[in-house]
Design an enzyme around this catalytic site. Structure first.
Site, PDB file in Angstrom:
ATOM      1  CE  LYS A  53      -3.916  -2.237   2.188  1.00  0.00           C
ATOM      2  NZ  LYS A  53      -4.444  -2.779   3.438  1.00  0.00           N
ATOM      3  CD  GLN A  97      -3.662  -4.422   6.674  1.00  0.00           C
ATOM      4  OE1 GLN A  97      -3.454  -3.497   5.887  1.00  0.00           O
ATOM      5  NE2 GLN A  97      -4.332  -5.507   6.324  1.00  0.00           N
ATOM      6  CG  ASP A 120     -10.335  -0.130   4.771  1.00  0.00           C
ATOM      7  OD1 ASP A 120     -10.166  -0.464   3.580  1.00  0.00           O
ATOM      8  OD2 ASP A 120      -9.605  -0.513   5.700  1.00  0.00           O
TER       9      ASP A 120
END
Ligand code: NDP
Length: 296
Positions: A53, A97, A120
């Protein structure tokens, strides 16, 4: 034989569009979108994701901010970091995460992220907005699935779609997005009766179960489009492991009209959509219309 849906190439194209938009934002608005990624603990798979990422964020010309914290981090310290990132004007997107260590309440952490920076799309407010059809930040893997479907099929109106899996991060949001595209949607799960027969009704079949090669070739309606979200590492028989999806690719390819491979299908779309969401979030935070190149 089915057409292979080339997610890897589509994702590369999307990242190019994101990169072009970032360059314009920097030049015309002095705005460089910033993505903050928070990793708690040393989970090896998470470390790989976070590294990828960070690299792709920088390649797109964006600011990458990484916070790596020990597994022993206290929940209150993680929440304090999230609040600092919420207040930081250089940060436009925040990703924590998952999974988090067991002593930390995941939903408390996710819901502490500013709804405007929740790239997200897991914040309860973004989940609610998606379900009532309001503008929101949409989860990345589900967005990627629907982009590939629209690229392959064009208008999805009226198609019968079966989503196998009802998780909050994949199954449910994919189903919501397909509903928004006017599909007739069935969500199947581990308690569904005669799953094979349910799948055989699908013009569009999305598999997000986490069971290697569970969906068999004779579950596929001839000509259907199959999106395999699964990423499973299995014994390759040669002392090495190999990646397979939730669909028996060889069998399904005999019947399907088009199918995503694993790897190289849905997987690469996730980070590309994450970068896209960060740029969309940055534009919205600055009152800049989201450029056409990034529309879904
Ligand atoms: P979860 O484990 O959270 O959810 C799995 C879902 O599948 C559940 O709803 C479960 O049903 C259902 N299920 C499990 N076994 C069966 C079965 N035998 N028959 C029918 N349904 C079943 O998984 P995720 O949604 O997080 O992930 C799904 C897959 O997608 C995994 O392989 C994961 O690695 C992959 N993934 C890939 C991503 C990418 O970037 N490409 C991103 C995220 C995930 P129930 O609710 O009844 O238990």
């Amino acid at each position: 034989m089915a057409t292979t849906i080339k997610g890897k190439a589509f994702a590369a194209g999307l990242r190019e569009r994101v990169t072009a938009v970032v360059a314009e934002l920097v030049t015309h608005h002095g705005l460089r979108p910033g993505l903050a990624v928070v990793l708690v603990g040393e989970d090896p798979a998470s470390q790989v994701y976070v590294r990828n990422k960070g690299r792709q964020t920088m390649e797109a010309g964006m600011e990458s901010i990484e916070h790596r914290l020990p597994a022993s981090t206290r929940e209150e310290d993680l929440l304090a970091l999230i609040h600092r990132l919420n207040d930081d004007p250089a940060v436009h997107g925040i990703l924590v995460q998952l999974p988090l260590p067991g002593h930390i309440d995941e939903s408390k952490v996710i819901n502490a992220i500013s709804v405007h920076k929740d790239i997200d799309g897991f914040h309860i407010e973004n989940v609610g907005k998606l379900s009532i059809g309001e503008e929101s930040l949409v989860p990345c893997t589900p967005s990627g699935c629907v982009m590939l479907l629209k690229d392959q099929l064009g208008d999805l109106t009226g198609k019968s779609a079966v989503v196998v899996g009802r998780s909050n991060i994949v199954g449910k949001p994919v189903a919501m997005l397909l509903l928004k595209e006017h599909c007739t949607v069935t969500i199947a799960h581990s308690r569904t009766r005669d799953l094979a027969a349910v799948c055989r009704e699908a013009d569009i079949l999305v598999a997000a179960v986490g069971v290697p090669e569970m969906v068999k070739g004779d579950w596929i309606k001839p000509g259907a489009t199959v999106i395999d979200v699964g990423i499973n590492r299995i014994d390759g028989g040669d002392g090495k492991t190999r990646l397979v999806g939730d669909v028996d690719y060889a069998g399904a390819s005999e019947a399907a009209g088009a199918i995503t491979p694993v790897p190289g299908g849905v997987g690469p779309m996730t980070i590309a959509c994450l970068l896209r969401n960060t740029v969309i979030a940055a534009c919205r935070q600055h009152g800049i219309p989201v450029p056409d190149g990034l529309q879904g």
